[in-house]
Design a protein around this motif. Structure first.
Motif, PDB file in Angstrom:
ATOM      1  N   VAL A 275      14.501   1.260   0.545  1.00 12.63           N
ATOM      2  CA  VAL A 275      13.415   0.880  -0.358  1.00 12.63           C
ATOM      3  C   VAL A 275      13.117  -0.600  -0.132  1.00 12.63           C
ATOM      4  O   VAL A 275      13.966  -1.342   0.373  1.00 12.63           O
ATOM      5  CB  VAL A 275      13.784   1.135  -1.841  1.00 12.63           C
ATOM      6  CG1 VAL A 275      14.092   2.599  -2.068  1.00 12.63           C
ATOM      7  CG2 VAL A 275      14.951   0.251  -2.279  1.00 12.63           C
ATOM      8  N   LEU A 288      10.360  -0.088  -6.023  1.00 10.99           N
ATOM      9  CA  LEU A 288       9.739   1.095  -5.421  1.00 10.99           C
ATOM     10  C   LEU A 288       8.659   1.624  -6.358  1.00 10.99           C
ATOM     11  O   LEU A 288       8.783   1.535  -7.583  1.00 10.99           O
ATOM     12  CB  LEU A 288      10.801   2.187  -5.202  1.00 10.99           C
ATOM     13  CG  LEU A 288      10.343   3.449  -4.463  1.00 10.99           C
ATOM     14  CD1 LEU A 288       9.981   3.120  -3.016  1.00 10.99           C
ATOM     15  CD2 LEU A 288      11.440   4.514  -4.518  1.00 10.99           C
ATOM     16  N   ARG A 289       7.603   2.168  -5.765  1.00 16.48           N
ATOM     17  CA  ARG A 289       6.587   2.862  -6.567  1.00 16.48           C
ATOM     18  C   ARG A 289       7.182   4.159  -7.113  1.00 16.48           C
ATOM     19  O   ARG A 289       7.788   4.937  -6.372  1.00 16.48           O
ATOM     20  CB  ARG A 289       5.365   3.186  -5.714  1.00 16.48           C
ATOM     21  CG  ARG A 289       4.561   1.977  -5.284  1.00 16.48           C
ATOM     22  CD  ARG A 289       3.207   2.396  -4.757  1.00 16.48           C
ATOM     23  NE  ARG A 289       2.469   1.260  -4.227  1.00 16.48           N
ATOM     24  CZ  ARG A 289       1.183   1.275  -3.946  1.00 16.48           C
ATOM     25  NH1 ARG A 289       0.473   2.380  -4.153  1.00 16.48           N
ATOM     26  NH2 ARG A 289       0.577   0.207  -3.465  1.00 16.48           N
ATOM     27  N   ILE A 290       6.992   4.357  -8.389  1.00 11.47           N
ATOM     28  CA  ILE A 290       7.562   5.523  -9.046  1.00 11.47           C
ATOM     29  C   ILE A 290       6.427   6.478  -9.414  1.00 11.47           C
ATOM     30  O   ILE A 290       5.699   6.260 -10.390  1.00 11.47           O
ATOM     31  CB  ILE A 290       8.357   5.120 -10.302  1.00 11.47           C
ATOM     32  CG1 ILE A 290       9.413   4.082  -9.957  1.00 11.47           C
ATOM     33  CG2 ILE A 290       8.992   6.347 -10.942  1.00 11.47           C
ATOM     34  CD1 ILE A 290      10.457   4.556  -8.967  1.00 11.47           C
ATOM     35  N   ASP A 295      11.354   9.673  -6.856  1.00  7.94           N
ATOM     36  CA  ASP A 295      11.314   8.259  -6.515  1.00  7.94           C
ATOM     37  C   ASP A 295      12.345   7.479  -7.319  1.00  7.94           C
ATOM     38  O   ASP A 295      13.014   6.580  -6.798  1.00  7.94           O
ATOM     39  CB  ASP A 295       9.917   7.691  -6.782  1.00  7.94           C
ATOM     40  CG  ASP A 295       8.853   8.318  -5.896  1.00  7.94           C
ATOM     41  OD1 ASP A 295       9.174   8.631  -4.740  1.00  7.94           O
ATOM     42  OD2 ASP A 295       7.710   8.492  -6.363  1.00  7.94           O
ATOM     43  N   ARG A 298      15.710   8.116  -5.912  1.00 10.70           N
ATOM     44  CA  ARG A 298      15.865   7.367  -4.656  1.00 10.70           C
ATOM     45  C   ARG A 298      16.256   5.918  -4.935  1.00 10.70           C
ATOM     46  O   ARG A 298      17.141   5.363  -4.269  1.00 10.70           O
ATOM     47  CB  ARG A 298      14.556   7.430  -3.868  1.00 10.70           C
ATOM     48  CG  ARG A 298      14.564   6.680  -2.553  1.00 10.70           C
ATOM     49  CD  ARG A 298      13.191   6.765  -1.915  1.00 10.70           C
ATOM     50  NE  ARG A 298      13.052   5.874  -0.772  1.00 10.70           N
ATOM     51  CZ  ARG A 298      11.885   5.594  -0.180  1.00 10.70           C
ATOM     52  NH1 ARG A 298      10.776   6.175  -0.627  1.00 10.70           N
ATOM     53  NH2 ARG A 298      11.852   4.761   0.832  1.00 10.70           N
TER      54      ARG A 298
END
Length: 554
Positions: A275, A288-290, A295, A298
């Protein structure tokens, strides 16, 4: 002073208590658990230095550096460089040939520096170590010889103690990522980590293993082993000296090589992360984009990987000070409980990151109000201290140093687009301008006097013009290689104009959907440059020409 709930008045006991407190930061080296990597073909070796190498290293000394235990100031060494070069060259080559670092240079004098809260509490202080300036010259020799070899092997996401990078490049990178995501109505979760006393807990055995994996030759590794071992410190204040205590771990404070060794040591903490992440020395954040629970899982996996690597490197990840901020404009964001060692991380609405307050809406309103408040207080101090000044130039210098600098730090990241925020900042400068005009003319300017007239009489630029100038200079440095910020540079697109096209702009400014997108670092830089592009060409001008243009136009 107060230590362990006991009040101390005897100066000798006070310095000994400081020594006792600082010595607890160090830990004994544990058994080295990292496997030694295979050595690269091109090992870094240094067998001999020349007089020119020593003279170059002496020039790196800052004239205002304080003296170490030998009480020889750097100014003397710089001014007498031609005299010191030959004997230092002989001594340095002897050190390289024997791989033995002088014991005299392993002793550091420590000065306590207040961090925060109660000044009488010893635990609220941190140590600043002073080492011999001759030792710093030798360290500069090693640093200059190894930097070009090491720098390209360090993580490109490390912005601390790295040439052409700074806190601003770090903040611009995360701000651009957040702006792009929120402009597309997405959510970004950012995990801010905290390593407890990371500089003081570096395991020497593990560091030597990592130096080998970076390609340091056997002789250099042995020399660095000698350099790190048997180091002692003592606290010295007002003529009192504490009993010496041993530095059993960590990189030497106040040293030239310490920051480089620290970057090498923590370099593998982020090797296996999948990430986006950024570091500034030991300040690390992953994000990170959720868009779904996958996501979030991750990102949780990467948190567990960092925790695993910290344990492997004998570093302490303080889960109580780690926190999570969800940046989004959604009414119903996905709020996942991220954990470290089973403990749920604290979720916050805003956080101070390298001196800039980021709020979850990315409005920077709280930051602007905070710096305006601190600037007003600093301005009050400057005006009170300067009441008896007859020279306006001195007062301007104090204002620029102690007040305006607070209003301009990292302005590319948080620069306001709303008039209410811009006006709040300009009010600080307006108060200063009116006081200076009073000093010059003996009367305050009338209410409603145009700001431009006041600026012209005092000889200052508006804060808006200063922020525009700074953004254009930042863009100039990016394209000239004077500043490295790949996360921002990759978002800039050059325009290829068709023959006969009326559009003369060099850069293509993409469409933005929200105000957040409009105030992203890339959009702000390109829009500001586009407004002055007819007069400034960043591909063939200089920084001084850019600054001269803005000073004249304002």
């Amino acid at each position: 002073m107060v230590f362990n709930n006991a009040t101390i008045t005897d100066p000798q006991i006070i310095v000994d208590s400081f020594a006792d407190h600082f010595s607890k930061s160090f830990t004994r080296d544990a058994a080295s658990t990292l496997p030694s990597a295979s050595l690269p073909y091109d090992n870094l070796t240094l067998t001999r230095v020349s007089d020119d190498d020593v003279l170059k290293a002496i020039k790196c000394l800052k004239p205002n550096m304080t003296s170490g235990p030998d009480e020889i100031p750097s100014l003397v060494i710089r001014d007498c460089a031609a005299v010191f070069a030959d004997p230092l060259c002989f001594l340095f080559n002897l050190i390289l040939n024997t791989s033995c670092y002088p014991m005299r240079w392993k002793t550091s004098a420590v000065r306590p520096i207040h961090k925060k809260d109660d000044r009488s509490e010893i635990t609220n202080y941190r140590p600043i170590a002073l080492i011999s300036n001759f030792a710093k010259v030798f360290e500069y020799v090693l640093y200059n010889s190894s930097l070009h070899y090491v720098s390209h092997k360090l993580s490109p996401n490390q912005h601390g103690f790295t040439k052409c990078r700074s806190t601003e490049t770090n903040l611009a990178s995360i701000s651009q990522y957040l702006s792009d995501a929120l402009d597309n109505h997405s959510q970004v979760d950012v995990v801010y980590t905290d390593l407890s006393k990371a500089f003081d807990r570096i395991d020497h055995g593990l560091l030597l293993i990592k130096l080998e994996s970076f390609g340091f030759s056997d002789n250099l590794v042995e020399l660095i082993r000698s350099y790190l071992s048997d180091r002692f410190m003592y606290v010295g204040v007002n003529g009192y000296a504490s009993k010496p205590f041993k530095q059993e771990s960590g990189v030497p404070q106040g040293s030239v090589l310490g920051p480089l060794f620290f970057n090498i040591f923590i370099n593998d903490l982020v090797d296996d992360l999948d990430v986006p992440h950024l570091l500034f020395a030991d300040d690390m954040k992953i994000y990170l984009r959720i868009d779904s629970i996958d996501d979030a899982l991750r990102l949780q996996g990467c948190i567990e990987e960092i925790s695993r690597m910290c344990k492997l490197n004998n570093l302490v990840l303080n889960h109580l000070k780690c926190s999570i901020v969800s940046f989004t404009r959604k009414t119903k964001p996905l709020l996942f409980d991220y954990k470290i060692k089973g403990s749920i991380l604290t979720r916050r609405e805003s956080i101070r990151d390298l001196g800039v307050i980021f709020d979850s809406k990315l409005s920077f309103g709280e930051h602007i109000r905070t710096i305006a408040g601190t600037a007003f207080r600093a301005l009050g101090f400057v005006l009170r201290a300067g009441r008896e000044f007859s020279d306006v130039a001195t007062l301007k210098l104090l204002y620029i140093t102690y007040v305006r600098s607070r209003l301009e730090y990292a302005s590319l990241v948080w620069s306001p687009i709303y008039d209410v925020h811009s006006s709040l900042l300009e009010r600080v400068q307006r108060r200063f301008l009116k006081n200076v005009v009073f000093m010059l003319n003996g009367a305050y300017p009338p209410r409603g006097c145009p700001q431009g007239l006041l600026l012209g009489e005092v000889g200052l630029q508006s804060l808006l013009d200063r922020r525009m100038e700074h953004s254009v200079v930042f863009l100039f440095k990016l394209f000239r290689g004077l500043q490295e910020c790949p996360h921002v540079l990759e978002r800039i697109s050059l325009r290829v104009s068709r023959s006969g096209s009326r559009v003369r702009s060099v850069f293509y400014i993409g469409q933005r959907h929200t105000d957040i997108g409009l105030k992203s670092p890339v959009t702000r830089m390109l829009r500001n440059y586009q407004s002055v592009e007819a007069n400034i060409d960043i591909f063939c001008c200089s920084i001084s020409q850019i600054k001269k243009f803005f000073s004249i136009s304002s």
